[in-house]
Design a protein around this motif. Structure first.
Motif, PDB file in Angstrom:
ATOM      1  N   GLY A   8       0.817  -1.206   0.129  1.00  0.00           N
ATOM      2  CA  GLY A   8      -0.189  -0.153  -0.045  1.00  0.00           C
ATOM      3  C   GLY A   8       0.808   1.318   0.035  1.00  0.00           C
ATOM      4  O   GLY A   8       0.555   2.340  -0.777  1.00  0.00           O
ATOM      5  N   GLY A   9       1.934   1.425   0.633  1.00  0.00           N
ATOM      6  CA  GLY A   9       2.718   2.458   0.679  1.00  0.00           C
ATOM      7  C   GLY A   9       4.157   2.437   0.070  1.00  0.00           C
ATOM      8  O   GLY A   9       4.378   3.335  -0.910  1.00  0.00           O
ATOM      9  N   LEU A  10       4.545   1.176  -0.499  1.00  0.00           N
ATOM     10  CA  LEU A  10       5.422   0.998  -1.048  1.00  0.00           C
ATOM     11  C   LEU A  10       5.820  -0.501  -1.686  1.00  0.00           C
ATOM     12  O   LEU A  10       5.679  -1.513  -0.764  1.00  0.00           O
ATOM     13  CB  LEU A  10       7.078   1.205  -0.445  1.00  0.00           C
ATOM     14  N   LEU A  11       5.864  -0.736  -3.046  1.00  0.00           N
ATOM     15  CA  LEU A  11       6.066  -2.095  -3.468  1.00  0.00           C
ATOM     16  C   LEU A  11       7.386  -2.141  -4.067  1.00  0.00           C
ATOM     17  O   LEU A  11       7.550  -1.440  -4.873  1.00  0.00           O
ATOM     18  CB  LEU A  11       5.104  -2.373  -4.554  1.00  0.00           C
ATOM     19  N   VAL A  12       8.345  -3.148  -3.984  1.00  0.00           N
ATOM     20  CA  VAL A  12       9.684  -3.113  -4.389  1.00  0.00           C
ATOM     21  C   VAL A  12       9.581  -4.626  -4.924  1.00  0.00           C
ATOM     22  O   VAL A  12       9.412  -5.720  -4.103  1.00  0.00           O
ATOM     23  CB  VAL A  12      10.876  -3.067  -3.496  1.00  0.00           C
ATOM     24  N   SER A  23      11.766   7.291   7.704  1.00  0.00           N
ATOM     25  CA  SER A  23      10.372   7.534   7.045  1.00  0.00           C
ATOM     26  C   SER A  23       9.267   7.071   7.936  1.00  0.00           C
ATOM     27  O   SER A  23       9.212   6.106   8.746  1.00  0.00           O
ATOM     28  CB  SER A  23      10.121   6.698   5.864  1.00  0.00           C
ATOM     29  N   VAL A  24       8.032   7.678   7.759  1.00  0.00           N
ATOM     30  CA  VAL A  24       6.716   7.246   8.194  1.00  0.00           C
ATOM     31  C   VAL A  24       5.703   6.673   7.155  1.00  0.00           C
ATOM     32  O   VAL A  24       5.720   7.156   6.201  1.00  0.00           O
ATOM     33  CB  VAL A  24       6.127   8.445   9.052  1.00  0.00           C
ATOM     34  N   PHE A  25       5.551   5.382   7.760  1.00  0.00           N
ATOM     35  CA  PHE A  25       4.268   5.001   6.920  1.00  0.00           C
ATOM     36  C   PHE A  25       3.039   4.938   7.857  1.00  0.00           C
ATOM     37  O   PHE A  25       3.014   4.190   8.748  1.00  0.00           O
ATOM     38  CB  PHE A  25       4.620   3.372   6.499  1.00  0.00           C
TER      39      PHE A  25
END
Length: 192
Positions: A8-12, A23-25
């Motif tokens: 949802g916040g980051l896909l690698v 960082s804040v998620f």
């Protein structure tokens, strides 16, 4: 407040090498896996981050690994994930091996140190304790002056971890109290 099928916040994915620091998620959602972050067969290093109230339908509201991904997670705080655990592994396409160091996993709806990370609680400075956020706002990650995520307040076994998460002191007092023994007459003399 991002939404995606995976991460949802980051896909690698695809063997890419990525570092995420300080960082804040918050309030991210994944329909499948990894409410905040999904490591889909990549090489992800996550350091000094705070994950607060992220969620996923299947695996991990915080950080999920798939297809042999093995994220390195250090000095991170993962708290209050909804509908899922803090860190999860979808091993259907290759076994994942997340490695955590100096992390606080707390209050995650489907568990903190469970599944593929259950054997890491109490190892390498990892613990589970209320981080004592200053605010109920999901976006405020500042910590009370006596938070276990701050140096000097860690549980036994994690004393050398330093700051855990992306927040710092935002409320409470950092002054130490001093106790002075005196007699009753000495106390009365203060008010004359």
């Amino acid at each position: 407040r991002n939404t995606a099928l995976y991460g949802g916040g980051l896909l690698v994915s695809g063997g890419v090498s990525t570092e995420v620091t300080s960082s804040v998620f918050a309030d991210n959602w994944a329909t499948e896996d990894g409410g905040a972050v999904c490591d889909d067969g990549a090489s992800v290093i996550i350091t000094g981050c705070t994950f607060r109230r992220n969620g996923a339908h299947y695996h991990s509201g915080g950080i999920d690994c798939r297809a042999g991904g093995s994220p390195q997670i250090s000095h991170c705080l993962i708290a209050f994930s909804i509908f899922s655990e803090a860190v999860g592994c979808d091993n259907s396409q290759g076994e994942c091996f997340p490695v955590l160091q100096c992390c606080d996993l707390y209050g995650n709806e489907e568990g903190d140190w469970v599944g593929c990370v259950e054997d890491q609680l109490g190892v390498d400075g990892n613990f589970s304790a209320d981080p004592l956020f200053c605010s109920t706002s999901h976006y405020d990650v500042s910590l009370s002056a006596n938070s276990p995520c701050l140096p000097g307040f860690h549980p036994p076994g994690s004393e050398a971890c330093g700051l855990i998460g992306a927040g710092d002191v935002g409320c409470g007092t950092t002054e130490q109290s001093t106790v002075v023994h005196t007699s009753w007459s000495g106390i009365k003399a203060l008010y004359r």
